[in-house]
Design an enzyme around this catalytic site. Sequence first.
Site, PDB file in Angstrom:
ATOM      1  N   HIS A 320      40.329  40.323  49.057  1.00  0.00           N
ATOM      2  CA  HIS A 320      40.656  40.927  47.766  1.00  0.00           C
ATOM      3  C   HIS A 320      39.370  41.426  47.109  1.00  0.00           C
ATOM      4  CE1 HIS A 320      43.502  41.794  44.585  1.00  0.00           C
ATOM      5  NE2 HIS A 320      42.471  41.607  43.792  1.00  0.00           N
ATOM      6  N   HIS A 350      36.798  51.392  40.907  1.00  0.00           N
ATOM      7  CA  HIS A 350      37.115  50.244  40.049  1.00  0.00           C
ATOM      8  C   HIS A 350      36.012  49.185  40.151  1.00  0.00           C
ATOM      9  CE1 HIS A 350      39.675  47.192  38.080  1.00  0.00           C
ATOM     10  NE2 HIS A 350      38.987  46.386  38.867  1.00  0.00           N
ATOM     11  N   GLU A 351      35.646  48.849  41.385  1.00  0.00           N
ATOM     12  CA  GLU A 351      34.626  47.800  41.588  1.00  0.00           C
ATOM     13  C   GLU A 351      33.247  48.288  41.154  1.00  0.00           C
ATOM     14  OE1 GLU A 351      37.541  45.384  42.438  1.00  0.00           O
ATOM     15  OE2 GLU A 351      35.448  44.818  42.117  1.00  0.00           O
ATOM     16  N   HIS A 354      32.654  47.679  37.588  1.00  0.00           N
ATOM     17  CA  HIS A 354      32.177  46.333  37.256  1.00  0.00           C
ATOM     18  C   HIS A 354      30.657  46.257  37.398  1.00  0.00           C
ATOM     19  CE1 HIS A 354      36.035  44.352  36.803  1.00  0.00           C
ATOM     20  NE2 HIS A 354      36.431  44.676  38.019  1.00  0.00           N
ATOM     21  N   GLU A 378      37.682  45.491  33.311  1.00  0.00           N
ATOM     22  CA  GLU A 378      38.606  46.109  34.281  1.00  0.00           C
ATOM     23  C   GLU A 378      38.796  47.600  34.016  1.00  0.00           C
ATOM     24  OE1 GLU A 378      38.650  42.533  36.037  1.00  0.00           O
ATOM     25  OE2 GLU A 378      39.210  44.498  36.782  1.00  0.00           O
ATOM     26  N   HIS A 480      46.079  36.896  42.357  1.00  0.00           N
ATOM     27  CA  HIS A 480      45.536  36.350  41.114  1.00  0.00           C
ATOM     28  C   HIS A 480      46.182  35.029  40.736  1.00  0.00           C
ATOM     29  CE1 HIS A 480      44.566  40.529  41.347  1.00  0.00           C
ATOM     30  NE2 HIS A 480      43.645  40.385  40.426  1.00  0.00           N
ATOM     31  N   TYR A 490      44.314  43.197  33.044  1.00  0.00           N
ATOM     32  CA  TYR A 490      44.658  44.492  33.642  1.00  0.00           C
ATOM     33  C   TYR A 490      45.651  45.229  32.758  1.00  0.00           C
ATOM     34  CZ  TYR A 490      42.441  42.296  37.640  1.00  0.00           C
ATOM     35  OH  TYR A 490      41.540  41.644  38.454  1.00  0.00           O
TER      36      TYR A 490
HETATM   37  C1  SLC Z   1      40.672  45.502  42.249  1.00  0.00           C
HETATM   38  C2  SLC Z   1      40.869  44.371  41.707  1.00  0.00           C
HETATM   39  C3  SLC Z   1      39.776  43.343  41.659  1.00  0.00           C
HETATM   40 SE1  SLC Z   1      39.160  42.988  39.890  1.00  0.00          SE
HETATM   41  C4  SLC Z   1      42.217  43.947  41.189  1.00  0.00           C
HETATM   42  O1  SLC Z   1      42.560  42.788  41.382  1.00  0.00           O
HETATM   43  N1  SLC Z   1      43.038  44.798  40.542  1.00  0.00           N
HETATM   44  C5  SLC Z   1      42.729  46.188  40.149  1.00  0.00           C
HETATM   45  C6  SLC Z   1      43.963  46.696  39.459  1.00  0.00           C
HETATM   46  C7  SLC Z   1      44.971  45.606  39.398  1.00  0.00           C
HETATM   47  C8  SLC Z   1      44.402  44.403  40.144  1.00  0.00           C
HETATM   48  C9  SLC Z   1      45.250  44.100  41.380  1.00  0.00           C
HETATM   49  O2  SLC Z   1      44.853  44.501  42.471  1.00  0.00           O
HETATM   50  O3  SLC Z   1      46.310  43.474  41.217  1.00  0.00           O
HETATM   51 ZN    ZN Z   2      38.403  44.508  38.498  1.00  0.00          ZN
END
Ligand code: SLC
Ligand code: ZN
Length: 594
Positions: A320, A350-351, A354, A378, A480, A490
């Site tokens: 992940h 996205h990364e 961060h 995020e 998560h 998010y």
């Molecule tokens: C890319 C990540 C790591 Se912070 C993430 O978990 N995201 C990014 C968007 C939503 C969420 C998910 O994948 O559920």
């Molecule tokens: Zn993230």
Amino acid sequence: DLEALEHEGREYIMQLDIATGIRRKIAHKAEWDYTSNITKENEEKKIQLQLEISKQEKAAWEDTKMYRWQDFQDVTLRRMFKKYSQLGVAALPDDKYKLLMKSVSGMESNYATSKICSYKNPTKCDLALEPDITEIFAHSQNVSELEHTWIEWHKAAGTRAKDNFTQYVTLNNEAAKLNGFKDVAEWWQSEYEVADFEQQLAKLWEDVKPLYQQLHAYVRKQLRDKYGPEIVSAKGPIPAHLLGNMWAQTWSNIESYTRPYPDKKEIDVTQAMKDQNYTPLKMFKMSDEFFRSLNLTAMPEKFWQNSIIEKPTDREIVCHASAWDFYDGEDFRIKQCTTVDYEYFQTTHHEMGHIQYFLQYKHLPIIFRDGANPGFHEAVGDTIALSVSSPKHLRRVGLINGDAEDEQTEINQLYKMGIDKIVFLPFAYTLDLFRYGVFRGTTTPDDYNCHYWRLRESLQGVEPPVNRTEEDFDAAAKYHVSADVEYARYYVSFIIQFQFHRTLCELAGEYSPTKKLVDCDIYQSVEAGNALANMLRMGSSHPWPDAMEALTGQRQMKADGLLEYFKPLHEWLKTENERTGEFIGWEASKTPLV
Ligand SMILES: C=C(C[SeH])C(=O)N1CCC[C@H]1C(=O)O
Ligand SMILES: [Zn+2]
């Protein structure tokens, strides 16, 4: 006198901050070593080290409590003391601390190493979530294959985590109480520093729900036309395994066969990336170049040396995607199992967002090296990705040669963005509404699955492909939940990124009464980049409304940015759903819940 005490307090907290940076670097290194090489030995090492560090933090915490920091004059010094007065899970006695660490790393390693058998080749039982299962959900239109894969993954990654999860809830709640909170729900919400956070989430959902229901109705019709009324009903929820994603959290993968104007040019970015021999490294280099074009900071040399951007073949890792700050001002990393496709192109931005936040606030005290609130962290990369995914930018970098903007192409583009951004909101809202109930005890272990699906049906309008029971624990099949990562961040991000985007587009001269938000690309705008940097450099040194105001002039998170961006799509959907007579909303699921 107070003056002298305050001076002494400042000396103390600066020393504590330096010690904290060293402790965090050690703890994060152990966490990195474990999640980039999942073995019992590395798990033991990590937990042992984290226990050592928690003891040191607890000792420091005893000292910090001795200061009458509430009376200090310096507001920033008070804010540092306030944050250091919150010890976290280290407040647990050693044995419970260890148990909590073990239950979380047990769930996380189960999630990361779960394998299932292939539907098409039942003796092939080495399918991992990334890339194998993700690939099936991205491309398969075989309902039986999708149903099999959905059931097997939820069995392996969800059900198997239930015992650990129940123990984690009990211990985490105990830690919350030791930190002065009623439960973990209150603790998580305290990160947002507003008294009515949960009400704000509900208000945002009321604002966005009409748009979501229109999009949901349109997609359900498209899928019913494709799979037939036996599989997709006229008025019920949409079966969750038909939406191109294991959790139905974004529906981008069904765009090609559900979009409004199918005969318009296909914007298949993934195919173009493959045709042009993109590599994971090229994706990262392009993202770095975008940030630099805004006069933001380049990735340091160590980033390129220490990051893991492809799935190793010789060991198990947590795939992940994650970004890491080692708090020494030079060691920053990303770990992700990149595949060359549009989805991972977005994830890379996205990364990298961060990492850019880490770079912008690395001059601050350790305790302020954080997002203004978790949603801000995020939102950075996603805000940049809103520009990258514009047709204008994709043409600029040669990933599409689509038609020039016409009405139908614009609706197709808004649809493509909407099945990513709009549909995500009820999913994100559900995940933490569910866990708030779990931590508050209103959802008990023998109700977990029933409450989870009741929320997913009522908010998201999706249903499981087959009947679920309390033998199952489907929530943990989402990273998560298995990894103890709060998710409202998010939901907040998908709202505020449109507020950020609108401001940056104005500054870049890319948005005006005649220039639509959907085609804004802030690439190479130093004005936009400088404004963003000024906000990022604040870290968590001020309450987030100050940071929001510094960039956008607004002090609240509001859906107005998102609703403005998608307004043309909302109008089109209402007209289209009237034309087809599609029922708006959904009735109760026919799939019996427990
Ligand atoms: C890319 C990540 C790591 Se912070 C993430 O978990 N995201 C990014 C968007 C939503 C969420 C998910 O994948 O559920
Ligand atoms: Zn993230």
